[in-house]
Motif scaffolding. Structure first.
Motif, PDB file in Angstrom:
ATOM      1  N   ARG A   1       0.944   6.391   7.918  1.00 16.19           N
ATOM      2  CA  ARG A   1       0.732   4.996   8.332  1.00 16.19           C
ATOM      3  C   ARG A   1      -0.738   4.778   8.712  1.00 16.19           C
ATOM      4  O   ARG A   1      -1.342   3.767   8.368  1.00 16.19           O
TER       5      ARG A   1
ATOM      6  N   LYS B   1       0.837  -1.210   0.000  1.00 17.18           N
ATOM      7  CA  LYS B   1       0.000   0.000   0.000  1.00 17.18           C
ATOM      8  C   LYS B   1       0.870   1.258   0.000  1.00 17.18           C
ATOM      9  O   LYS B   1       0.504   2.268  -0.579  1.00 17.18           O
ATOM     10  N   ARG B   2       2.017   1.200   0.651  1.00 19.21           N
ATOM     11  CA  ARG B   2       2.908   2.359   0.675  1.00 19.21           C
ATOM     12  C   ARG B   2       3.425   2.672  -0.734  1.00 19.21           C
ATOM     13  O   ARG B   2       3.608   3.827  -1.096  1.00 19.21           O
ATOM     14  N   VAL B   3       3.629   1.635  -1.544  1.00 21.15           N
ATOM     15  CA  VAL B   3       4.065   1.839  -2.935  1.00 21.15           C
ATOM     16  C   VAL B   3       2.962   2.536  -3.722  1.00 21.15           C
ATOM     17  O   VAL B   3       3.226   3.452  -4.501  1.00 21.15           O
ATOM     18  N   LYS B   4       1.701   2.120  -3.505  1.00 20.66           N
ATOM     19  CA  LYS B   4       0.577   2.722  -4.224  1.00 20.66           C
ATOM     20  C   LYS B   4       0.248   4.126  -3.729  1.00 20.66           C
ATOM     21  O   LYS B   4      -0.226   4.960  -4.491  1.00 20.66           O
ATOM     22  N   HIS B   5       0.459   4.372  -2.434  1.00 21.39           N
ATOM     23  CA  HIS B   5       0.116   5.656  -1.824  1.00 21.39           C
ATOM     24  C   HIS B   5       1.326   6.197  -1.056  1.00 21.39           C
ATOM     25  O   HIS B   5       1.351   6.181   0.178  1.00 21.39           O
ATOM     26  N   PRO B   6       2.357   6.689  -1.748  1.00 21.72           N
ATOM     27  CA  PRO B   6       3.593   7.086  -1.074  1.00 21.72           C
ATOM     28  C   PRO B   6       3.447   8.277  -0.121  1.00 21.72           C
ATOM     29  O   PRO B   6       4.241   8.416   0.809  1.00 21.72           O
ATOM     30  N   ARG B   7       2.469   9.110  -0.303  1.00 20.39           N
ATOM     31  CA  ARG B   7       2.313  10.289   0.553  1.00 20.39           C
ATOM     32  C   ARG B   7       1.393  10.055   1.744  1.00 20.39           C
ATOM     33  O   ARG B   7       1.239  10.920   2.589  1.00 20.39           O
TER      34      ARG B   7
END
Length: 90
Positions: free
Chosen positions: A74, A65-71
């Motif tokens: 947590r 999910k961090r790759v899809k939504h980097p900004r």
């Protein structure tokens, strides 16, 4: 000049309808403000509970999910994971 009045009113109506539809599509997720807002720890507990305590799966899902939504924070990522899990398991 009077023959343009219906077209102007129609145009304004269509513009208002478009703006209304656009605002509804942007606010599909619940508001993140107010006293009902959960902390990252609370979201983590919910997501881990959904994943039956599988920490490795939790970390893999969070990294994806961090790759899809980097900004995203947590907290936001955990909320997204939770919402997708609930949606997919109805």
């Amino acid at each position: 000049m009077e023959s343009w009045t219906p077209f102007i009113l129609l145009g304004l109506g269509l513009l208002a309808l478009w703006l209304y539809m656009r605002s509804g599509s942007l606010s599909r997720r619940p508001s993140r403000s107010g006293p009902a807002r959960l902390t990252a720890g609370q979201w983590e507990g919910r997501v881990l509970n959904q994943m039956r305590g599988d920490g490795a799966r939790f970390e893999r899902t969070l990294a994806a999910k961090r790759v899809k939504h980097p900004r995203a924070s947590r907290e936001e990522l955990l909320e997204i994971i939770h919402e997708e899990y609930v949606r997919d398991n109805r």
